[in-house]
Enzyme design. Structure first.
Site, PDB file in Angstrom:
ATOM      1  N   GLU A 127       0.943  -1.272  -0.126  1.00  0.00           N
ATOM      2  CA  GLU A 127      -0.101   0.034   0.011  1.00  0.00           C
ATOM      3  C   GLU A 127       0.973   1.266   0.010  1.00  0.00           C
ATOM      4  OE1 GLU A 127      -2.820   0.534   3.343  1.00  0.00           O
ATOM      5  OE2 GLU A 127      -4.484   0.213   1.838  1.00  0.00           O
TER       6      GLU A 127
ATOM      7  N   HIS B 197       8.580 -26.443   0.687  1.00  0.00           N
ATOM      8  CA  HIS B 197       7.714 -27.532  -0.135  1.00  0.00           C
ATOM      9  C   HIS B 197       6.522 -26.647  -0.847  1.00  0.00           C
ATOM     10  CE1 HIS B 197       9.597 -30.791   1.981  1.00  0.00           C
ATOM     11  NE2 HIS B 197       9.912 -29.889   2.898  1.00  0.00           N
TER      12      HIS B 197
ATOM     13  N   LYS C 243     -14.688   2.530  -3.345  1.00  0.00           N
ATOM     14  CA  LYS C 243     -15.433   2.918  -1.954  1.00  0.00           C
ATOM     15  C   LYS C 243     -16.965   3.679  -2.752  1.00  0.00           C
ATOM     16  CE  LYS C 243     -12.004   3.337   1.437  1.00  0.00           C
ATOM     17  NZ  LYS C 243     -10.986   4.403   2.316  1.00  0.00           N
TER      18      LYS C 243
END
Lengths: 407, 407
Positions: free
Chosen positions: A252, A279, A395
């Protein structure tokens, strides 16, 4: 805490520039001074929370929750903590329900954290929880002074603490945002801040951390196009949520339009845990595209004193080399083996951080190290580390969609 | 399960080539047939585990643990399961100790999984646990037939199940490796396999999943240099461990030397959880370098029936738009808003997957979808999806280091 770079970075001018820039912004950007703050008010406030409270619940998301969670999860396995921490950080109804089932509302204190004071997720959950427990003394609010949430808290006579001025959400872990929940759980926040302070002094006063931080920052910035992915590979399960905090801080802060160009730039953070991700992700690091830097993090002393027993299993005698080795030795040897196996061609920028042990002081150091590194790289990449304009559009669209449902 | 692509990919020849290639390898590569297997032997074996067993513990790492964990964590929050699953998947002594404290050895059955039968981490932990509980009937071993672990199990009269032939670790979740622990916890593995089978048939028999899978695979491979990072952005906390499984599958299968060149290639997987990572990673997706594709995953119906109460808070009236909205609606609206906010410039390849609900059938579908996608992309990138040569060097170095301690 020690930091060793396995790559060469020799750009004294760029280093001096970056150092100067962040030295100059210290009076504008609030997080720099957090290690020196007086925490008496936070401690005194925490003392007022009834002893009968057994669970602390953060209602918050992103910068309001990731920092406290990272520290809590790091020290929890090796400490008998006073209280248990839970988090509501998603609007996923299954997740909300699962967490609600784990707590007893009568012995829970809720800390509602929203810097802006209008975070949609936080208020969706707060409204839900408040409808179950409409007792305002069971809540503490942490927000910016003067925000809508501050005004609400004043209006209903609720307890409110403030985010210090000019401290962004993702840089707020060492403020009330992180400290209050941690204190309430019984975590030693004085040590936490001391750890941070040690790194701060060592950086700004030309101590041992200045050179690796500056060299690393300059290398990352100068090579951002080639090495666009920065992995942390931490050999400690306890650092899992630190990695999540790092991902927010790095992603960010650095994923931005440049200040003085039309370019999209950014560095992509990835958190890995060893030996598990040997792994999983290691194959990609070893044989995949050379687009990643890697910072290995080791714990020098896990202090568990556990040793692999001297047992020989028929047909598995080749594994007797493990016998009588301590797990501390094994896990760090695994890390060293991977570093060696990657380093031999020299085209993967590697560094390693050695943490002395698992405690609050150590994680305080590590957090401040990464905050400084982020500020330095942002300056060198010509982006503003402290804003997040790119999330606004979503938003606005959400608000419109929600409004439509009301018609 | 539905998959919608928001980008254009029109390369019929490459699509036909990839389809043909994976159709041809079906008799060589074992995972393709797993949805059609007869699971009676696994169910019968599970029935023999005493009813008094309350905890199932997997000792295994990577492909031996990630799949079962992904499925277990997905369905657990919405099911009353018969037994609890724990995992030992790290040599971190703090982690081992923490898990040991959570279980009662007397009511625990351990499943030790190692395909090669010589995994260092698995045997370090097994030796430690065995020294605490030297009762061989408390263990089941899962390994390749004829491996050193198989021979050990035969020698000590222990119970052993086999990994089917030609099934690699990271493609083994729908074999005994994943199915046995899941059955023991009471998870509906028949539905799980049915979900996988539905996707298999729909792909190979020209059903609805063929076109999106082929188009997506070709786009990812052709644009691997530009979009070298592939994010899953799942709007469900329950998919957190599915993301870890995906990271292994994608990273370890595609991060390789090309078969017919000297090139390092690879695609880097990242798992994100919404809406949480809107407050962390989204800024980087929005404003950062255009090097990422994103697959959004939504759950159509969470079946929790939770609604945000119709409460108006003084000074926070702007948030009344949330009132009376269900959390299901909110979280999916958040996802749609982010898709819309990213899509408007058209330079971020986005697709979305809609899962009907949270159950075993659904996660079976999703797993098989990603296995097919991985095989297709590997073929188009000219890499072998099924090996992992890059992790051997580190193992050799570790063995040398361990041997040195013995002198």
């Amino acid at each position: 805490m020690k930091n060793r770079l396995y790559f060469v970075s020799n750009h004294p001018k760029a280093q001096a520039h970056a150092f100067q820039a962040i030295e100059n912004e210290q009076d504008k950007i609030g997080y720099y001074t957090l290690p020196d703050q007086d925490i008496t008010p936070i401690l005194e406030y925490a003392d007022k929370i009834p002893q009968s409270v057994e669970s602390i619940v953060i209602i918050g998301i992103g910068g309001s929750s990731l920092g406290a969670k990272a520290i809590y999860e790091f020290v929890k396995p090796v400490n008998d903590l006073k209280r248990t921490l839970y988090l509501f950080e998603s609007t996923d109804p299954i997740d909300i329900n699962t967490t609600l089932k784990q707590i007893d509302l009568d012995t829970t204190h809720f800390i509602v954290i929203s810097k802006s004071g209008t975070t949609v997720e936080t208020f969706a959950i707060y409204k839900y929880v408040y409808s179950l427990l409409p007792k305002i003394s069971a809540y503490t609010f942490i927000t910016d002074q003067g925000s809508p949430l501050d005004k609400y808290a004043q209006e209903v006579n609720a307890n409110v603490l403030y985010v210090p001025q000019n401290v962004g959400g993702r840089f707020s872990v060492l403020s009330s945002v992180g400290l209050l929940p941690l204190v309430l759980c019984g975590i030693d926040v004085t040590s936490l801040l001391e750890g941070a302070k040690r790194i701060k002094e060592s950086f700004f006063e030309q101590g041992y951390m200045q050179e690796p931080l500056l060299k690393k920052a300059v290398f990352y910035a100068k090579n951002h196009a080639r090495y666009n992915i920065n992995c942390i590979f931490a050999y400690s399960e306890s650092l899992k949520y630190f990695c999540e905090w790092y991902v927010q801080l790095w992603g960010e802060s650095l994923g931005k339009h440049q200040r003085h160009s039309a370019f999209h730039v950014g560095l992509t953070p990835i958190g890995l845990i060893g030996p598990k991700d040997q792994h999983s992700f290691l194959q990609l690091l070893t044989d995949g595209t050379r687009d990643k830097s890697i910072t290995f993090i080791k714990i020098e002393n896990f202090e568990e004193g556990m040793t692999i027993p001297d047992i020989s299993l028929p047909h598995l005698e080749s594994l007797d080399i493990l016998n009588s080795i301590s797990f501390d030795t094994l896990i760090n040897m695994q890390c060293d083996s991977v570093i060696e196996s990657l380093d031999h061609e020299g085209d993967i920028p590697i560094d390693s951080i050695m943490l002395p042990k698992v405690d609050a002081y150590t994680i305080g150091s590590l957090i401040y190290y990464y905050e400084l590194l982020t500020s330095l790289v942002a300056e060198l990449m010509d982006v503003n580390a402290y804003d997040q304009p790119g999330v606004e559009n979503g938003k606005v669209i959400l608000k419109k969609k929600l409004q439509k449902t009301k018609r």
